[in-house]
Design an enzyme around this catalytic site. Structure first.
Site, PDB file in Angstrom:
ATOM      1  N   GLN A   7       0.833  -1.209   0.000  1.00 48.87           N
ATOM      2  CA  GLN A   7       0.000   0.000   0.000  1.00 48.87           C
ATOM      3  C   GLN A   7       0.871   1.264   0.000  1.00 48.87           C
ATOM      4  O   GLN A   7       0.658   2.199   0.775  1.00 48.87           O
ATOM      5  CB  GLN A   7      -0.934  -0.007   1.211  1.00 48.87           C
ATOM      6  CG  GLN A   7      -2.141  -0.907   1.051  1.00 48.87           C
ATOM      7  CD  GLN A   7      -3.120  -0.397  -0.005  1.00 48.87           C
ATOM      8  OE1 GLN A   7      -3.219   0.786  -0.274  1.00 48.87           O
ATOM      9  NE2 GLN A   7      -3.862  -1.331  -0.609  1.00 48.87           N
ATOM     10  N   SER A   8       1.828   1.310  -0.914  1.00 44.94           N
ATOM     11  CA  SER A   8       2.776   2.424  -0.963  1.00 44.94           C
ATOM     12  C   SER A   8       2.138   3.695  -1.520  1.00 44.94           C
ATOM     13  O   SER A   8       1.683   3.728  -2.666  1.00 44.94           O
ATOM     14  CB  SER A   8       3.976   2.034  -1.832  1.00 44.94           C
ATOM     15  OG  SER A   8       4.781   3.152  -2.111  1.00 44.94           O
ATOM     16  N   ASN A   9       2.138   4.748  -0.705  1.00 45.59           N
ATOM     17  CA  ASN A   9       1.708   6.059  -1.196  1.00 45.59           C
ATOM     18  C   ASN A   9       2.679   6.583  -2.249  1.00 45.59           C
ATOM     19  O   ASN A   9       2.274   7.223  -3.222  1.00 45.59           O
ATOM     20  CB  ASN A   9       1.638   7.064  -0.039  1.00 45.59           C
ATOM     21  CG  ASN A   9       0.630   6.688   1.010  1.00 45.59           C
ATOM     22  OD1 ASN A   9      -0.483   6.289   0.693  1.00 45.59           O
ATOM     23  ND2 ASN A   9       1.010   6.803   2.269  1.00 45.59           N
TER      24      ASN A   9
END
Length: 341
Positions: A75-77
């Site tokens: 869930q990398s921004n």
């Protein structure tokens, strides 16, 4: 600090707002809390990586890159914002996603940032947790170069001296806003992970002699490692800016008491902080970074770590899109939608 010396694409919505959070401050009964809205930087819901990517993607363009490759957690921004920049600039984007949590939740693995990565046209491949992800990324980059692609690689979080320029510049922006408002800032608090935000901020603050302490709330590494990472990057960033020696080791302070079981695994206090910000201020935090930063801020205020007359600025690093990958963590019932009579 003369930032126009460095290539930059001006895509962020700047300056971001600096606002009081009066209901939160009243509820906590401590100092007056302000928020720097770096969740509102634009491009795919914004976030702190946008400031870094203005410099990183300009460097990529200057080198004639037609493909950018980066890496991050599922869930990398940062991955989502890189994909958005690449789409805006007409480049291809390839992402390596590391499984740092071991979660099998469908929302976590396909919703939130992951969904937006693909929506922006990026391609992706997954890796198990614990690998040297920058080495993995470079190996993949070589396979693309062998096919004739001009590849520009970006480390996780965009955290290198080029990316950290974005937050050295943000420090100037924040202090200018405070000066215009007549606001004396006593402390800045934010979530710290890959080190680029904290390193850039401390370089900027020290270079302009702002005399504002900076506290990073860690989301992954133990305190000695986190502070070492931030310090090393701050030294390199200061050298890039032409102000070597402005940062001392004791300027780097990280509190890692709020990590919990590990990166990307929300704690009960993190979830409570998310609810507090949402219900008192209408502001969305994320379960990985800003939620744990918010939890640290709330706990430290409750413990009396800040004087009641202080002005504390919480820098919101963004990432609310990740909430849609963590819906199960909140345990809310989902009532069936009823048809109108």
């Amino acid at each position: 600090m003369h930032f126009s010396r460095f290539p930059r694409v001006h895509l962020a919505h700047l300056p971001t707002a600096l606002e009081p959070m009066d209901r939160l401050s009243e509820t906590l009964g401590g100092p007056r809390v302000w928020i720097k809205r770096d969740d509102c930087t634009g491009l795919s819901t914004g976030g702190n990586k946008t400031r870094k990517l203005e410099f990183l993607m300009a460097e990529a363009a200057a080198q004639g890159a037609d493909l950018v490759i980066t890496q991050g957690a599922t869930q990398s921004n940062h991955a989502r914002q890189t994909a958005a920049f690449a789409a805006r600039m007409g480049m291809d984007c390839h992402i390596l996603l590391e499984d740092r949590t071991g979660s099998n939740d469908v929302d976590y693995n396909t919703n939130g940032n992951v969904f937006l990565d693909y929506l922006h046209g990026a391609t992706a491949e997954k890796r198990p947790g614990g690998l040297d992800m920058n080495a993995e990324m470079e190996a993949v980059a070589e396979t693309f170069r062998a096919k004739g692609r001009n590849v520009y690689t970006i480390p996780g979080g965009g955290s290198n001296p080029t990316g950290a320029l974005g937050y050295a510049n943000a420090a100037m922006e924040l202090v200018q806003q405070a000066n215009a408002m007549g606001l004396k800032i006593d402390r800045i608090v934010h979530a710290t992970g890959s080190a680029g935000t904290q390193a850039g901020l401390i370089v900027g603050l020290k270079a302009i002699n702002a005399d504002i302490p900076l506290l990073g709330i860690g989301v992954r590494a133990p305190r000695p490692k986190q502070e070492e990472n931030v310090y090393n990057l701050a030294i390199a960033t200061a050298e890039k800016l032409g102000c070597p020696g402005v940062v001392a080791r004791d300027d780097i302070v990280a509190n890692t008491d709020y990590v919990g079981e590990g990166y990307g695994i929300p704690t009960p206090e993190c979830l409570q902080a998310i609810e507090m910000f949402a219900r008192l201020e209408g502001i969305l935090l994320d379960p990985v970074y800003s939620g744990k930063g918010g939890a640290g801020l709330v706990d430290l205020i409750r413990k009396g770590e800040f004087a009641g007359d202080e002005n504390i600025v919480f820098l919101h690093t963004g990432g609310a899109v990740a909430l849609f990958g963590y819906t199960g963590a909140f345990g809310y019932d989902r009532p069936a939608v009823q048809a109108a009579e």
